[in-house]
Design an enzyme around this catalytic site. Structure first.
Site, short mmCIF file in Angstrom:
data_model
loop_
_atom_site.label_atom_id
_atom_site.label_comp_id
_atom_site.label_asym_id
_atom_site.label_seq_id
_atom_site.Cartn_x
_atom_site.Cartn_y
_atom_site.Cartn_z
N ASP A 7 0.72 -1.52 -0.37
CA ASP A 7 -0.15 -0.09 -0.15
C ASP A 7 0.79 1.20 0.19
O ASP A 7 1.79 0.73 0.18
CB ASP A 7 -0.94 0.27 1.19
CG ASP A 7 -1.55 1.24 1.70
OD1 ASP A 7 -2.11 1.74 0.99
OD2 ASP A 7 -1.33 1.79 2.87
N ASP A 9 0.14 4.95 0.76
CA ASP A 9 -0.26 6.08 1.58
C ASP A 9 -0.07 5.32 2.85
O ASP A 9 -0.55 4.12 3.48
CB ASP A 9 -1.52 6.54 1.93
CG ASP A 9 -1.67 7.87 0.75
OD1 ASP A 9 -0.78 8.48 -0.08
OD2 ASP A 9 -2.51 7.45 -0.27
N GLY A 44 -7.68 4.18 2.92
CA GLY A 44 -7.48 3.24 1.69
C GLY A 44 -8.92 3.48 1.02
O GLY A 44 -8.65 2.67 0.13
N ILE A 45 -10.21 4.27 1.60
CA ILE A 45 -11.09 4.56 0.50
C ILE A 45 -10.94 5.28 -0.21
O ILE A 45 -10.46 6.58 -0.18
CB ILE A 45 -12.37 5.34 2.05
CG1 ILE A 45 -11.63 4.53 3.09
CG2 ILE A 45 -13.51 5.53 1.07
CD1 ILE A 45 -12.48 2.70 2.70
N ARG A 47 -11.41 8.25 -3.09
CA ARG A 47 -11.58 10.16 -2.71
C ARG A 47 -13.29 10.33 -3.41
O ARG A 47 -13.54 11.08 -1.99
CB ARG A 47 -10.82 10.47 -4.33
CG ARG A 47 -10.36 12.43 -3.98
CD ARG A 47 -10.48 12.75 -5.26
NE ARG A 47 -8.48 12.73 -5.37
CZ ARG A 47 -8.09 12.31 -7.09
NH1 ARG A 47 -9.05 13.28 -7.79
NH2 ARG A 47 -7.28 12.09 -7.11
N SER A 116 -4.55 5.64 -4.64
CA SER A 116 -4.40 6.77 -4.92
C SER A 116 -4.34 7.15 -6.30
O SER A 116 -3.40 6.28 -6.60
CB SER A 116 -3.83 7.94 -4.07
OG SER A 116 -3.62 8.72 -4.43
N ARG A 117 -5.16 7.88 -6.95
CA ARG A 117 -4.84 8.52 -7.92
C ARG A 117 -3.17 8.50 -8.47
O ARG A 117 -2.86 9.05 -9.69
CB ARG A 117 -5.74 9.64 -9.09
CG ARG A 117 -6.33 8.00 -9.76
CD ARG A 117 -8.11 8.89 -9.99
NE ARG A 117 -8.67 8.91 -8.46
CZ ARG A 117 -9.79 9.15 -8.82
NH1 ARG A 117 -10.40 9.99 -9.24
NH2 ARG A 117 -10.65 9.35 -7.56
N ASN A 118 -2.92 9.73 -7.46
CA ASN A 118 -1.49 10.48 -7.33
C ASN A 118 -0.21 9.30 -7.27
O ASN A 118 0.67 9.72 -7.43
CB ASN A 118 -2.04 11.32 -6.28
CG ASN A 118 -2.53 12.82 -6.56
OD1 ASN A 118 -2.33 13.54 -7.46
ND2 ASN A 118 -3.68 12.42 -5.46
N ASP A 170 -2.02 -0.77 5.87
CA ASP A 170 -1.96 0.48 6.81
C ASP A 170 -3.37 0.87 8.05
O ASP A 170 -3.76 1.71 8.21
CB ASP A 170 -0.86 1.73 7.35
CG ASP A 170 -1.58 3.06 6.66
OD1 ASP A 170 -2.20 2.42 5.65
OD2 ASP A 170 -1.60 3.84 7.18
P1 B16 Z 1 -6.28 9.53 -3.96
P2 B16 Z 1 -3.71 4.33 0.69
C1 B16 Z 1 -5.81 6.08 -0.74
O1 B16 Z 1 -3.97 5.70 -0.43
C2 B16 Z 1 -5.39 6.65 0.61
O2 B16 Z 1 -5.40 5.84 1.94
C3 B16 Z 1 -7.10 7.41 1.19
O3 B16 Z 1 -6.80 8.14 1.95
C4 B16 Z 1 -7.42 7.94 -0.61
O4 B16 Z 1 -7.98 8.79 -0.45
C5 B16 Z 1 -7.62 7.58 -1.42
O5 B16 Z 1 -5.63 6.67 -1.86
C6 B16 Z 1 -7.65 8.09 -2.48
O6 B16 Z 1 -6.12 9.03 -3.09
O7 B16 Z 1 -7.21 11.25 -3.98
O8 B16 Z 1 -4.87 10.68 -4.52
O9 B16 Z 1 -6.52 9.77 -6.00
O10 B16 Z 1 -4.05 3.73 1.29
O11 B16 Z 1 -5.04 3.19 -0.43
O12 B16 Z 1 -2.54 4.24 -0.87
MG MG Z 2 -2.83 3.34 3.60
#
Ligand code: B16
Ligand code: MG
Length: 226
Positions: A7, A9, A44-45, A47, A116-118, A170
């Site tokens: 994972d 974040d 993990g949820i 956006r 995350s798309r980032n 996490d």
């Molecule tokens: P983004 P992970 C998740 O990343 C984040 O935990 C979660 O808080 C966030 O909303 C989600 O990515 C989407 O991220 O807005 O950047 O596309 O924990 O799966 O790495």
């Molecule tokens: Mg995470």
């Protein structure tokens, strides 16, 4: 163990904190209280689902049109992107650089299962993108964590059977996704939210190849005996 799927974040870097700051900024604008325990439930949820949960929590789910929600999502992401634009290799969580090097030496494949798309941009800024053999594109998935799809997709991209994969998370939704994918689950953090994990470490610096491999061995012996 043929692959380790990460994972992002809260495991590779502390962007969970940046998500918190960005959502807090949005929640303040729309007068919804937002604290760290609410943020914990969003880990993990996606956006979109995160905004939906914040609006439900504030009793405001019917107060915004789709266009207004899109605007809030856009603002949250802009704010978040400003924060991640400052990331450098120094922002890798302790021990992660060492673990990636150890896995490479052991010829273990490395995958990323982040919602995350980032994520690609973050890996580039941390200067570890080339260490990954596969990065799942979350926009191509039908379901988010706790569904196992993201981890099963990572295993398929790596060409490894899920039973031969360990995955590190996490968040509770992430551990549930790993377990439904039939993988060895490693939780980073406090035990209450990690109760289904096969191995729990308090901090990323406690996660070495040796610890992972030892626990993997006892896990496979137990699995065979069952
Ligand atoms: P983004 P992970 C998740 O990343 C984040 O935990 C979660 O808080 C966030 O909303 C989600 O990515 C989407 O991220 O807005 O950047 O596309 O924990 O799966 O790495
Ligand atoms: Mg995470």
């Amino acid at each position: 163990m043929k692959a380790v799927i990460f994972d992002l974040d809260g495991v590779i870097t502390d962007t969970a904190e940046y998500h918190f700051l960005a959502w807090k900024h949005i929640a303040e604008q729309i007068d919804i209280p937002f604290d760290r325990s609410m943020n914990e439930s969003l880990k993990g949820i996606s956006r979109e689902k995160s905004l939906e949960n914040i609006l439900i929590y504030g009793g405001a789910e019917a107060s915004y049109t789709n266009a207004e929600k899109q605007d809030l999502l856009h603002q949250k992401n802009k704010y978040y992107q400003t924060l991640i634009s400052k990331l450098t290799p120094e922002d890798l969580l302790p021990g992660i650089g060492r673990l990636l090097r150890e896995l490479k030496v052991e010829n273990i494949k490395i995958g990323l299962a982040s919602s995350s798309r980032n994520a690609p941009e973050i890996l580039r800024r941390l200067e570890i993108i080339d260490d990954f053999h596969a990065i799942v594109d979350p926009t191509a998935l039908a379901k988010g964590k706790p569904d196992p799809e993201i981890f099963l997709t990572a295993a398929a991209l790596l060409g490894v059977s899920p039973a031969d994969c360990a995955a590190v998370e996490d968040a509770e939704a992430g551990i549930a996704a790993i377990k439904s994918a039939g993988m060895f689950a490693v939780g980073v953090g406090y035990e209450q939210s990690m109760h289904d994990a096969d191995l729990i470490v308090r901090q990323t610096c406690d996660l070495t190849f040796e610890v992972l491999n030892e626990e993997w061995k006892s896990y496979t012996i137990n699995r065979i005996q069952k």
